[in-house]
Design a protein around this motif. Sequence first.
Motif, PDB file in Angstrom:
ATOM      1  N   SER A 207       0.826  -1.210   0.000  1.00  0.00           N
ATOM      2  CA  SER A 207       0.000   0.000   0.000  1.00  0.00           C
ATOM      3  C   SER A 207       0.861   1.261   0.000  1.00  0.00           C
ATOM      4  O   SER A 207       0.517   2.261  -0.641  1.00  0.00           O
ATOM      5  N   MET A 208       2.009   1.227   0.706  1.00  0.00           N
ATOM      6  CA  MET A 208       2.908   2.371   0.727  1.00  0.00           C
ATOM      7  C   MET A 208       3.502   2.615  -0.659  1.00  0.00           C
ATOM      8  O   MET A 208       3.613   3.768  -1.110  1.00  0.00           O
ATOM      9  N   ILE A 209       3.855   1.536  -1.339  1.00  0.00           N
ATOM     10  CA  ILE A 209       4.428   1.673  -2.681  1.00  0.00           C
ATOM     11  C   ILE A 209       3.409   2.263  -3.641  1.00  0.00           C
ATOM     12  O   ILE A 209       3.712   3.168  -4.417  1.00  0.00           O
ATOM     13  N   LEU A 210       2.180   1.744  -3.580  1.00  0.00           N
ATOM     14  CA  LEU A 210       1.153   2.225  -4.498  1.00  0.00           C
ATOM     15  C   LEU A 210       0.790   3.677  -4.219  1.00  0.00           C
ATOM     16  O   LEU A 210       0.510   4.449  -5.151  1.00  0.00           O
ATOM     17  N   VAL A 215       1.127   4.546 -10.349  1.00  0.00           N
ATOM     18  CA  VAL A 215       1.112   3.520 -11.407  1.00  0.00           C
ATOM     19  C   VAL A 215       2.485   2.900 -11.577  1.00  0.00           C
ATOM     20  O   VAL A 215       2.610   1.695 -11.834  1.00  0.00           O
ATOM     21  N   ASN A 216       3.540   3.692 -11.442  1.00  0.00           N
ATOM     22  CA  ASN A 216       4.895   3.152 -11.578  1.00  0.00           C
ATOM     23  C   ASN A 216       5.176   2.085 -10.535  1.00  0.00           C
ATOM     24  O   ASN A 216       5.856   1.093 -10.808  1.00  0.00           O
ATOM     25  N   GLY A 217       4.698   2.292  -9.310  1.00  0.00           N
ATOM     26  CA  GLY A 217       4.879   1.281  -8.280  1.00  0.00           C
ATOM     27  C   GLY A 217       4.174  -0.012  -8.620  1.00  0.00           C
ATOM     28  O   GLY A 217       4.712  -1.104  -8.432  1.00  0.00           O
ATOM     29  N   ALA A 218       2.952   0.103  -9.139  1.00  0.00           N
ATOM     30  CA  ALA A 218       2.205  -1.090  -9.528  1.00  0.00           C
ATOM     31  C   ALA A 218       2.902  -1.820 -10.675  1.00  0.00           C
ATOM     32  O   ALA A 218       2.975  -3.054 -10.689  1.00  0.00           O
ATOM     33  N   LEU A 219       3.433  -1.071 -11.632  1.00  0.00           N
ATOM     34  CA  LEU A 219       4.124  -1.698 -12.769  1.00  0.00           C
ATOM     35  C   LEU A 219       5.400  -2.396 -12.318  1.00  0.00           C
ATOM     36  O   LEU A 219       5.745  -3.477 -12.820  1.00  0.00           O
ATOM     37  N   HIS A 265      10.190   1.067 -18.123  1.00  0.00           N
ATOM     38  CA  HIS A 265       9.334   2.250 -18.074  1.00  0.00           C
ATOM     39  C   HIS A 265       9.470   2.989 -16.748  1.00  0.00           C
ATOM     40  O   HIS A 265       9.578   4.225 -16.724  1.00  0.00           O
ATOM     41  N   VAL A 266       9.475   2.246 -15.646  1.00  0.00           N
ATOM     42  CA  VAL A 266       9.479   2.901 -14.334  1.00  0.00           C
ATOM     43  C   VAL A 266      10.860   3.430 -13.963  1.00  0.00           C
ATOM     44  O   VAL A 266      10.978   4.259 -13.052  1.00  0.00           O
ATOM     45  N   THR A 267      11.913   2.972 -14.640  1.00  0.00           N
ATOM     46  CA  THR A 267      13.260   3.454 -14.320  1.00  0.00           C
ATOM     47  C   THR A 267      13.762   4.510 -15.292  1.00  0.00           C
ATOM     48  O   THR A 267      14.692   5.255 -14.961  1.00  0.00           O
ATOM     49  N   LYS A 268      13.167   4.596 -16.481  1.00  0.00           N
ATOM     50  CA  LYS A 268      13.658   5.530 -17.487  1.00  0.00           C
ATOM     51  C   LYS A 268      12.635   6.575 -17.900  1.00  0.00           C
ATOM     52  O   LYS A 268      12.940   7.478 -18.660  1.00  0.00           O
ATOM     53  N   SER A 269      11.401   6.407 -17.400  1.00  0.00           N
ATOM     54  CA  SER A 269      10.359   7.350 -17.803  1.00  0.00           C
ATOM     55  C   SER A 269      10.608   8.717 -17.178  1.00  0.00           C
ATOM     56  O   SER A 269      10.905   8.830 -15.983  1.00  0.00           O
ATOM     57  N   ARG A 270      10.457   9.774 -17.972  1.00  0.00           N
ATOM     58  CA  ARG A 270      10.589  11.137 -17.473  1.00  0.00           C
ATOM     59  C   ARG A 270       9.264  11.902 -17.626  1.00  0.00           C
ATOM     60  O   ARG A 270       9.232  13.119 -17.558  1.00  0.00           O
ATOM     61  N   MET A 271       8.188  11.157 -17.799  1.00  0.00           N
ATOM     62  CA  MET A 271       6.882  11.772 -17.965  1.00  0.00           C
ATOM     63  C   MET A 271       6.137  11.885 -16.653  1.00  0.00           C
ATOM     64  O   MET A 271       5.001  12.332 -16.614  1.00  0.00           O
ATOM     65  N   VAL A 272       6.766  11.463 -15.559  1.00  0.00           N
ATOM     66  CA  VAL A 272       6.116  11.515 -14.259  1.00  0.00           C
ATOM     67  C   VAL A 272       6.957  12.368 -13.320  1.00  0.00           C
ATOM     68  O   VAL A 272       8.066  12.784 -13.640  1.00  0.00           O
ATOM     69  N   GLN A 276       8.242   9.722  -8.170  1.00  0.00           N
ATOM     70  CA  GLN A 276       7.743   8.432  -8.617  1.00  0.00           C
ATOM     71  C   GLN A 276       8.758   7.690  -9.476  1.00  0.00           C
ATOM     72  O   GLN A 276       8.442   6.642 -10.035  1.00  0.00           O
ATOM     73  N   TRP A 277       9.961   8.197  -9.631  1.00  0.00           N
ATOM     74  CA  TRP A 277      10.996   7.483 -10.347  1.00  0.00           C
ATOM     75  C   TRP A 277      11.519   6.332  -9.490  1.00  0.00           C
ATOM     76  O   TRP A 277      11.453   6.360  -8.267  1.00  0.00           O
ATOM     77  N   PHE A 278      12.088   5.358 -10.160  1.00  0.00           N
ATOM     78  CA  PHE A 278      12.774   4.261  -9.476  1.00  0.00           C
ATOM     79  C   PHE A 278      14.260   4.389  -9.738  1.00  0.00           C
ATOM     80  O   PHE A 278      14.697   4.408 -10.890  1.00  0.00           O
ATOM     81  N   HIS A 279      15.034   4.500  -8.664  1.00  0.00           N
ATOM     82  CA  HIS A 279      16.485   4.654  -8.774  1.00  0.00           C
ATOM     83  C   HIS A 279      17.126   3.317  -8.423  1.00  0.00           C
ATOM     84  O   HIS A 279      17.119   2.906  -7.269  1.00  0.00           O
ATOM     85  N   LEU A 280      17.664   2.638  -9.407  1.00  0.00           N
ATOM     86  CA  LEU A 280      18.261   1.327  -9.199  1.00  0.00           C
ATOM     87  C   LEU A 280      19.669   1.462  -8.650  1.00  0.00           C
ATOM     88  O   LEU A 280      20.433   2.349  -9.040  1.00  0.00           O
TER      89      LEU A 280
END
Length: 309
Positions: A207-210, A215-219, A265-272, A276-280
Amino acid sequence: MVVQGLTWLLPERFSTSEIGPEAVTAILGIVTAINEHIIDTTPSERHPGSADPLSFPYGLCISALKDLETLVEVVAEQYYGDKKWNFIAVTEAIKVIVRLALFRNSGYKMLLHGGETPNVENSSDDTGSQHRIGGFPRPGGHHHGAGLLQNNHGSNPWTIERRALSALSRFGESARMMSDPVWFQRIQQQHAIMAPPTSVIKRPTLSMILSEKGVNGALFVLGEILFITRPLIYVLFIRRYGIRSWIPWFLSLGVDFIGYGFLSHVTKSRMVEREQWFHLSASEKDEVKRRKLLWALYLMREPFFSKYT
């Protein structure tokens, strides 16, 4: 050579089949995994509380299942023929359950090497000031996992020999605890007095991630679940359509592509928004590269291999 030599000690009915060597290999692999687990979970001098003996050894369990998987396949093929896929499916289902449990209990962090390697490295961040867990902000921003990180990825003041001796010493203490209850109570009292207060690390929940990643967290979660369940899906469709059908091959490849597409998408998307980015982390980036290299194995799977080679 060692495995072949050990097969001489097996009964004659096993020495001429593949069961003997695979059984010896599986046993040696499990023993090696247990030895490495004991050494890796031994607390260091700098961080005596870094190892958690109460946590379930997910990595050890996954390594043991992988060592047993080939043995199960060989035995099932020799005694049950084409019905071996039923046994392989059961083995893959157990691995999926263990990996999903690890994925949940680790705070939904990316699994490294299928869960065999603990993901204890903090994710990289361009700001350099906010500490994160697997791409998620850590509450309070304090760095709690440095001790375990240094034991596995950074400089370690202990040598492998000293850690092994410490592991053997702990094993001897555990054996004495079982045989001498009075001594066990005395050790418990000493540990209660000397042990420093341990800080509780709050792991991110679904729930915290979502709520934080949207949407990025769900993906991201869905992509990891697809990666975890993909081998089971492949085996189930082979069991249904056969090893020479293209349906399991294309379906498995499609699941891999979809999962990687979500992660990309969740690590390289810049539309959000930036939150909400994911930093690996570095190890997670290496894991992504490893997963892409595994796609080459599709060239050696049926029916592609027999048709085009």
